[in-house]
Write an enzyme that holds these catalytic residues in place. Structure first.
Site, PDB file in Angstrom:
ATOM      1  CG  HIS A 266      36.060  30.999  42.383  1.00 16.26           C
ATOM      2  ND1 HIS A 266      36.860  31.910  43.005  1.00 16.26           N
ATOM      3  CD2 HIS A 266      36.445  31.003  41.088  1.00 16.26           C
ATOM      4  CE1 HIS A 266      37.691  32.441  42.117  1.00 16.26           C
ATOM      5  NE2 HIS A 266      37.462  31.901  40.949  1.00 16.26           N
TER       6      HIS A 266
ATOM      7  CD  GLU B 147      41.856  34.707  37.834  1.00 17.51           C
ATOM      8  OE1 GLU B 147      41.440  33.534  37.999  1.00 17.51           O
ATOM      9  OE2 GLU B 147      41.190  35.709  38.108  1.00 17.51           O
TER      10      GLU B 147
ATOM     11  CG  HIS C 143      40.218  29.800  41.131  1.00 19.35           C
ATOM     12  ND1 HIS C 143      40.767  30.928  41.693  1.00 19.35           N
ATOM     13  CD2 HIS C 143      39.887  30.155  39.863  1.00 19.35           C
ATOM     14  CE1 HIS C 143      40.743  31.919  40.815  1.00 19.35           C
ATOM     15  NE2 HIS C 143      40.221  31.478  39.678  1.00 19.35           N
TER      16      HIS C 143
ATOM     17  CG  HIS D 263      41.355  30.788  34.487  1.00 18.27           C
ATOM     18  ND1 HIS D 263      40.108  31.205  34.105  1.00 18.27           N
ATOM     19  CD2 HIS D 263      41.383  30.932  35.838  1.00 18.27           C
ATOM     20  CE1 HIS D 263      39.416  31.591  35.168  1.00 18.27           C
ATOM     21  NE2 HIS D 263      40.167  31.423  36.242  1.00 18.27           N
TER      22      HIS D 263
ATOM     23  CE1 TYR E 255      41.274  34.502  34.141  1.00 15.73           C
ATOM     24  CE2 TYR E 255      40.689  36.809  34.374  1.00 15.73           C
ATOM     25  CZ  TYR E 255      40.476  35.494  34.689  1.00 15.73           C
ATOM     26  OH  TYR E 255      39.476  35.150  35.543  1.00 15.73           O
TER      27      TYR E 255
ATOM     28  CG  HIS F 230      36.761  38.405  38.061  1.00 14.79           C
ATOM     29  ND1 HIS F 230      36.685  38.317  36.693  1.00 14.79           N
ATOM     30  CD2 HIS F 230      37.844  37.678  38.412  1.00 14.79           C
ATOM     31  CE1 HIS F 230      37.683  37.578  36.242  1.00 14.79           C
ATOM     32  NE2 HIS F 230      38.411  37.183  37.257  1.00 14.79           N
TER      33      HIS F 230
END
Ligand SMILES: [Fe+2]
Length: 306
Positions: free
Chosen positions: A198, A264, A153, A213, A254, A245
């Site tokens: 996501h 990431e 992503h 990122h 990261y 998260h």
């Protein structure tokens, strides 16, 4: 096929300051495979567990950042379908000829009010070095470096993310999985076209067309630890992590590529279905939303973009 329309993030084209340094980072450390160098000098890479020709394009330039984020759709006719919907919605649709990137068919594209170029394409050649199909081993070649499995992503920064949200929902059938709202308005959105928590995310930011990122999928938390070991061993610039998260529940670390583009590596995250409600976070819970263990944001994570 239950997943139709937009399938997934297909490729990201990044600008890097030095191709050789970038290749050492993405190939030796993250574990992508170099596919080829194109006639104009752009370099094409893929993660070992991806079937398509490439998923990351590196273009040497004077300034780091992102040129284009592209999503793969299920079939060629989808491109005409989405182009008509986007134009009816009020954005001009451009076209990119087949072969502009090796291994890809025709693309359509728009520039969002956030400043980001978003493209769709239906055809990618099957990679020469694709995962095994007949009696497949868990991997064909022993994974290298951080053992990235696929490009997962991208998170983009720009102005007017509410309009970007409506574009992805109303033109491309994405769903809003999570959002952060503060008294000043919508701060961040996470959008899915799939079963993932996501596929793309945006943060409200005054300057358009910024990259926060690009993320690569790892198998599990153990591999996040392995990535942390490599970041230490090779003095790769660390941002934050290993951590987790609250948003997406992903396990993460990261760091920065040699040009300053944030990367990431990510594992886990919940399974999303389109009938799930949107999860929301408010200003009082934003630390835990972003970094569940630390429960606080850091200024570098918020402010450094390319
Ligand atoms: Fe991410």
């Amino acid at each position: 096929m239950a997943i139709s329309g937009v399938l997934r993030p297909g490729f990201v084209q990044l600008r890097v300051l030095n191709l050789n340094a970038a290749l050492k980072h993405y190939v030796d450390h993250i574990g992508l495979n170099k596919v080829m160098t194109g006639p104009d000098g752009r370099v094409y890479l893929k993660a070992p567990d991806e079937f398509d020709h490439h998923s990351l394009v590196l273009r040497e330039a004077a300034e780091a950042g992102v040129d284009v984020t592209a999503f793969k759709v299920a079939k060629d006719a989808d491109l005409d379908h989405f182009a008509a919907r986007i134009e009816a919605w009020g954005l001009a649709v451009g076209t990119v000829a087949p072969g502009e990137q090796p291994g890809l068919g025709r693309r359509i594209g728009v520039t969002l009010t956030t400043g980001h170029r978003i493209e769709l394409y239906a055809h990618a050649d099957l990679a020469d070095d694709h995962p095994e199909i007949s009696n497949p081993e868990i991997w064909k070649a022993e994974p290298r470096g951080m053992r990235a499995q696929r490009m997962d992503h991208i998170l983009l920064y720009g102005p007017g993310i509410g309009k970007a949200q409506r574009f992805f929902e109303e033109c491309l059938d994405f769903a809003l999985t999570e959002k952060v709202e503060t008294p000043d308005g919508l701060l961040a959105i996470w959008l899915s076209c799939s079963n993932k928590a996501h596929d793309v995310a945006f943060v409200e930011h005054a300057v358009p067309n910024k990259l926060h990122h690009v993320a690569f999928q790892l198998e599990d938390w153990n591999d996040i630890g392995n990535a942390a070991d490599l970041i230490g061993r090779y003095d790769i610039a660390l941002d934050i992590g290993p951590t987790r998260h609250g948003i997406t529940r992903g396990q993460t670390i990261y760091f920065f590529d040699p040009s300053g583009n944030r990367n990431e590596v990510f594992s886990g995250g919940y399974t999303y279905y389109p009938d799930n409600p949107t999860r929301g976070w408010d200003a009082d819970h934003i630390g835990k939303a972003i970094f569940y263990y630390e429960r606080a944001l850091n200024e570098r994570f918020l402010g450094v973009v390319t």
